[in-house]
Write an enzyme that holds these catalytic residues in place. Structure first.
Site, short mmCIF file in Angstrom:
data_model
loop_
_atom_site.label_atom_id
_atom_site.label_comp_id
_atom_site.label_asym_id
_atom_site.label_seq_id
_atom_site.Cartn_x
_atom_site.Cartn_y
_atom_site.Cartn_z
N HIS A 1 0.82 -1.22 0.00
CA HIS A 1 0.00 0.00 0.00
C HIS A 1 0.87 1.28 0.00
O HIS A 1 0.93 1.96 -1.00
CB HIS A 1 -1.03 0.04 1.14
N ASP B 1 -4.84 -8.57 -3.15
CA ASP B 1 -5.13 -8.29 -1.74
C ASP B 1 -6.41 -8.97 -1.23
O ASP B 1 -6.42 -10.16 -0.96
CB ASP B 1 -5.16 -6.77 -1.54
C1 NGQ Z 1 -5.55 -7.68 6.34
N1 NGQ Z 1 -6.11 -5.94 4.78
O1 NGQ Z 1 -4.64 -8.06 7.07
O2 NGQ Z 1 -6.29 -8.46 5.76
C2 NGQ Z 1 -5.71 -6.19 6.14
C3 NGQ Z 1 -6.74 -5.66 7.08
C4 NGQ Z 1 -5.45 -4.72 9.02
C5 NGQ Z 1 -5.78 -4.80 4.19
N2 NGQ Z 1 -5.03 -3.97 4.84
C6 NGQ Z 1 -6.36 -5.79 8.51
N3 NGQ Z 1 -6.19 -4.49 2.98
O3 NGQ Z 1 -4.73 -4.07 8.24
O4 NGQ Z 1 -5.40 -4.56 10.22
ZN ZN Z 2 -3.23 -7.03 2.80
#
Ligand code: NGQ
Ligand code: ZN
Length: 453
Positions: free
Chosen positions: A269, A320
């Site tokens: 990101h 993702d």
């Molecule tokens: C994840 N996903 O780990 O799946 C994360 C969300 C977080 C994204 N950042 C959870 N798109 O970052 O705490």
């Molecule tokens: Zn992720």
């Protein structure tokens, strides 16, 4: 691993488009490349062949909740409320359902023209937070899904220990994710063993984010691998503000001040970065892992891609959350986001006559290969990961070379990817994965159970 010979009328090689290219494949790898070669008996004949693209960031299980988080709420829907739903879904999964969803996601990746995935894998433990009898059970299920579908795998087991900056204790919804450093080191050993049957899998690590890992833990994790190191960073403005409140520094700024970030790193990101952070990322040669579809879906914001690209920054794309799995659409949205902001066209490809499609494809190809720790492109020594674009697709009519890439990325609906070979073995024909029916049926039955429960 497969021995095969391809004869490709138009092949995208590292030096550019070439005609009548013979690719000799030995044990799944490209052993020789000859342009302007005559076709021989037994050659697999392709009209348009391009290298398979790496998908540098995936949470495969999230495919199973795609489309189920698009409902507005009175309190205002956000990344953080999406995450609550995601945790609820995650808690319903057992090893079998997890694997069935991963197989569906990986099949779709291959059908889209992705030939290797970086699986940022954090669902390690049982629903009560206790490790499985085999602690690397879930890592082994990721490997099994890669093997069942044929997708190349770079496994990035995730270290997760805290709910927020400053070492806050994890919340109960995160209990399936948690390790201490010693337990994680053991998991890494076991996960490495689980990858052995795949032949060309790569193992790295993923400190989840600066929220989930303390400075001391980060320092202890880095020496555990000589492979790639991936981390989520600066995705949401709330995360930037919390990092500033905790440390006085922005996330990317903090990372560069406290870790030796180099070409082994992939910063996933990196949405919210200032000019100094952009310069640091470029200088370090780390890859920025952009996930345009998911970043749009989650309302993250836009990465300053124009400044980063002009400075020579390295990037790749990832699917993702897997809300939609489509290599062409990731690259299209990456470009379109920048066009909307810049109010201009062809804003990333630099130089007179440079094709946007070619620029996006080449950049993402090299960045993903670096982030997934494999050799890029149709080159001697690289895995024979070949995507055939459909010469007969309407979007390809009366075009050639870079215009095929532009038309695939910007102008084609589904069906432009005709066939896919992974490590020399054909896994997709006429746009369909060879195990499509069985995998899709298992996926549907699995979701009926998981969501019906
Ligand atoms: C994840 N996903 O780990 O799946 C994360 C969300 C977080 C994204 N950042 C959870 N798109 O970052 O705490
Ligand atoms: Zn992720």
């Amino acid at each position: 691993m497969t021995d095969v010979q391809f004869w490709i009328e138009h092949a995208l090689l590292p030096q550019g488009w070439a005609r009548n290219v013979r690719l000799q494949v030995c044990a799944g790898r490209i052993a020789a490349i000859t342009a302007d070669a005559a076709r021989s008996e037994g050659d697999v004949h392709l009209k348009i062949g391009v290298p398979g693209l790496g998908n540098l960031h995936s949470h495969a299980f999230q495919r199973g909740m795609a489309g189920l988080a698009e409902i507005g709420g009175a309190s205002g829907d956000s990344f953080w409320s999406w995450r609550e739903l995601m945790y609820t879904f995650l808690h319903r999964l057992d090893p079998d359902s997890f694997q069935a969803i991963a197989e569906q996601a990986y099949m779709e990746m291959l059908e889209a023209g992705f030939t290797r995935v970086g699986e940022f894998h954090y669902l390690h433990h049982q629903p009560n937070g206790v490790a499985y009898d085999q602690p690397a059970e879930m890592s082994a299920r990721v490997a099994a899904a890669a093997q069942a579908t044929g997708l190349g795998l770079t496994l990035l087991p995730v270290f997760y220990a805290h709910a927020d900056f400053g070492g806050a204790p994890p919340n109960p919804a995160q209990r399936r994710l948690i390790h201490d450093v010693d337990g994680f080191a053991r998991l890494l050993d076991d996960a490495g063993r689980a990858l052995a049957p795949l032949g060309d899998a790569v193992l790295g690590i993923a400190p989840h984010s600066l929220r989930a890992v303390t400075p001391d833990e980060l320092t202890a994790l880095v020496p555990l691998t000589r492979g790639p190191i991936h981390i989520h960073i600066a995705e949401q403005t709330r995360e930037v503000d919390a990092c500033l409140a905790w440390s006085g520094q922005r996330p990317v700024q903090w990372l560069y001040a406290h870790a030796e970030v180099d070409a082994r790193w992939c910063l996933v990101h990196a949405t919210h970065v200032d000019a100094g952070e952009v310069a640091a990322m470029v200088a370090s040669q780390a890859v920025v892992g952009l996930c345009p579809i998911t970043e749009a879906n989650l309302g993250d914001g836009l990465f300053p891609m124009q400044a980063f690209a002009q400075a020579g920054g390295r990037f790749g794309v990832g699917s993702d959350s897997n809300v939609l799995i489509d290599a062409a659409e990731e690259l299209r949205l990456l470009e379109y986001g920048q066009r909307l902001v810049a109010r201009g066209r062809n804003v990333l490809a630099r130089g007179e006559g440079v094709s946007s499609g070619r620029w996006l494809f080449d950049g993402a190809l090299h960045g993903a290969a670096q982030a997934l720790r494999v050799q890029a492109g149709l080159a001697v020594g690289a895995s024979a990961d070949v995507v055939e674009l459909d010469h007969a697709h309407e979007a390809m009519a009366a075009r050639g070379d870079d215009a095929w890439l532009d038309s695939w990325l910007f102008a084609a609906r589904r069906g432009a990817v005709k066939a896919v070979w992974r490590a020399g073995r054909q896994v997709v024909s006429e746009g369909r994965h060879h195990q499509r029916d069985a995998i899709a049926a298992r996926y549907a039955a699995t979701l009926a159970k998981v969501l019906g429960a």
